[in-house]
Design a protein around this motif. Sequence first.
Motif, short mmCIF file in Angstrom:
data_model
loop_
_atom_site.label_atom_id
_atom_site.label_comp_id
_atom_site.label_asym_id
_atom_site.label_seq_id
_atom_site.Cartn_x
_atom_site.Cartn_y
_atom_site.Cartn_z
N ILE A 37 0.86 -1.12 0.07
CA ILE A 37 -0.17 -0.17 0.31
C ILE A 37 0.99 1.28 0.01
O ILE A 37 1.96 1.22 0.50
N TYR A 38 0.63 2.13 -0.67
CA TYR A 38 1.50 3.39 -1.27
C TYR A 38 0.96 4.72 -0.79
O TYR A 38 -0.23 4.69 -0.35
N ASP A 39 1.50 5.69 -1.05
CA ASP A 39 1.34 7.07 -1.01
C ASP A 39 0.67 7.30 0.19
O ASP A 39 -0.32 8.10 0.43
N ASN A 40 1.46 6.90 1.22
CA ASN A 40 0.79 7.14 2.91
C ASN A 40 -0.45 6.70 3.03
O ASN A 40 -0.98 7.19 4.14
N LYS A 41 -0.96 6.02 2.28
CA LYS A 41 -2.50 5.48 2.81
C LYS A 41 -2.08 4.14 3.79
O LYS A 41 -1.26 3.68 3.81
#
Length: 383
Positions: free
Chosen positions: A206-210
């Motif tokens: 999981i990416y983009d600080n999610k």
Amino acid sequence: MQSKLPNIGTSIFTVMSQLAAKHNAINLGQGFPDFPMSAELIECVNKAMQSGGNQYAHTNGVPLLRERLAEKIKYLYDVNINPETNITITPGGTYSIFCAFSTIIQPGDEVIIFEPAYDSYIPNIVFNGGIVVPIELEFPDYTIPWDKVKDKVKAAITPKTKAILVNTPHNPTGRVFTKDDILILQEIVLSNNLYLISDEVYEHLIYDNKQHETVMKYPDLFARTFVCFSFGKTYHCTGWKLGYCIAPENIMKEYRKVHQFNAFGCDTPKQIAIAEYMTNKEAYLSIGAMYQEKRDYLRGLLDNTKFVRLPSSGSYFESYRYDTISDEPDTVFAERLVREFGIAVVPMSAFYQKSTDHKVIRLCFAKVKETLDAAAACLQKVH
Ligand code: PMP
Ligand code: GLN
């Protein structure tokens, strides 16, 4: 023989991997890492085998592994899971999901899924005598049309709708559930007395600080849920086929009846090995950043092509539109990419029951830089 799955052909992953092998193509089709798994974890397997861990494991899974999983869930999500009664180790995530369907579906029951959908769900439901109720995610953002879901459930004259399946982070789109998604889902599940199957095999990708919103954090919803996981994704060993299911005790009791006379148990030395290796938190905490770097690297390489990116914040897939390049159906286009350009991808229509072609292909970025470079060199030639 009367087929139990008359409308089911060969999985797209097998088809594309075979095609890639035949044409000696770069394979960004079937999802699997092309880099080695941890040598330390392999050493743990050796050790387990040499010290005699080679007979049947407990049918519900090696106790220490279940304890370690409960500790991990407490640490990550602050949720109390009982290793004795809530966890069953399974031969892979796919099996874990299949068993969940087999536990609840009675002939004629309806199960809501969202399309595009991972390809095992529909055959699983049909095999168990259920009826698939597909609802399309809204292209091109792939959001869930919640109003439509509510109407569908409301519209069931007899209460035939038995369950909903959700998958976050989502394969193939990379979409990630928000807290709001879960709250709406909770309302639908509870007010209609449904079961939920939550496919969370990509929890760490999981990416983009999610943040991963696990259904386990919502006690009322979890009370009606099977949550399915895969060690293959977490430890870069898809060929191990090892996963687990987490469910409340009353649900797990029934699930285990199905499991015990299906696989009975799973590979013992690998369970012992993972139990030992799992104390290394970094191994799973670091993979979000590692995969995000790969996703961004591939993005950079494809920025100057005619492929148009559909953003992904999870899983190891990202999808691209090609309608500025060709109006061929996606299956034809994908086949041509292998034959003429030496690159295998997955056509998005494979994840829909009825023909739905938005001219999108799915790429797997779980690859070393050299593979991504070579893949991009092929795709850059496509005009
Ligand atoms: N669900 C999804 C969405 C997947 O992509 C996969 C990977 N194949 C699975 C479940 C199953 O995992 P496993 O390989 O452990 O069966
Ligand atoms: N999960 C992987 C994918 O979506 C592969 C699954 C499989 O080969 N069965 O590509």
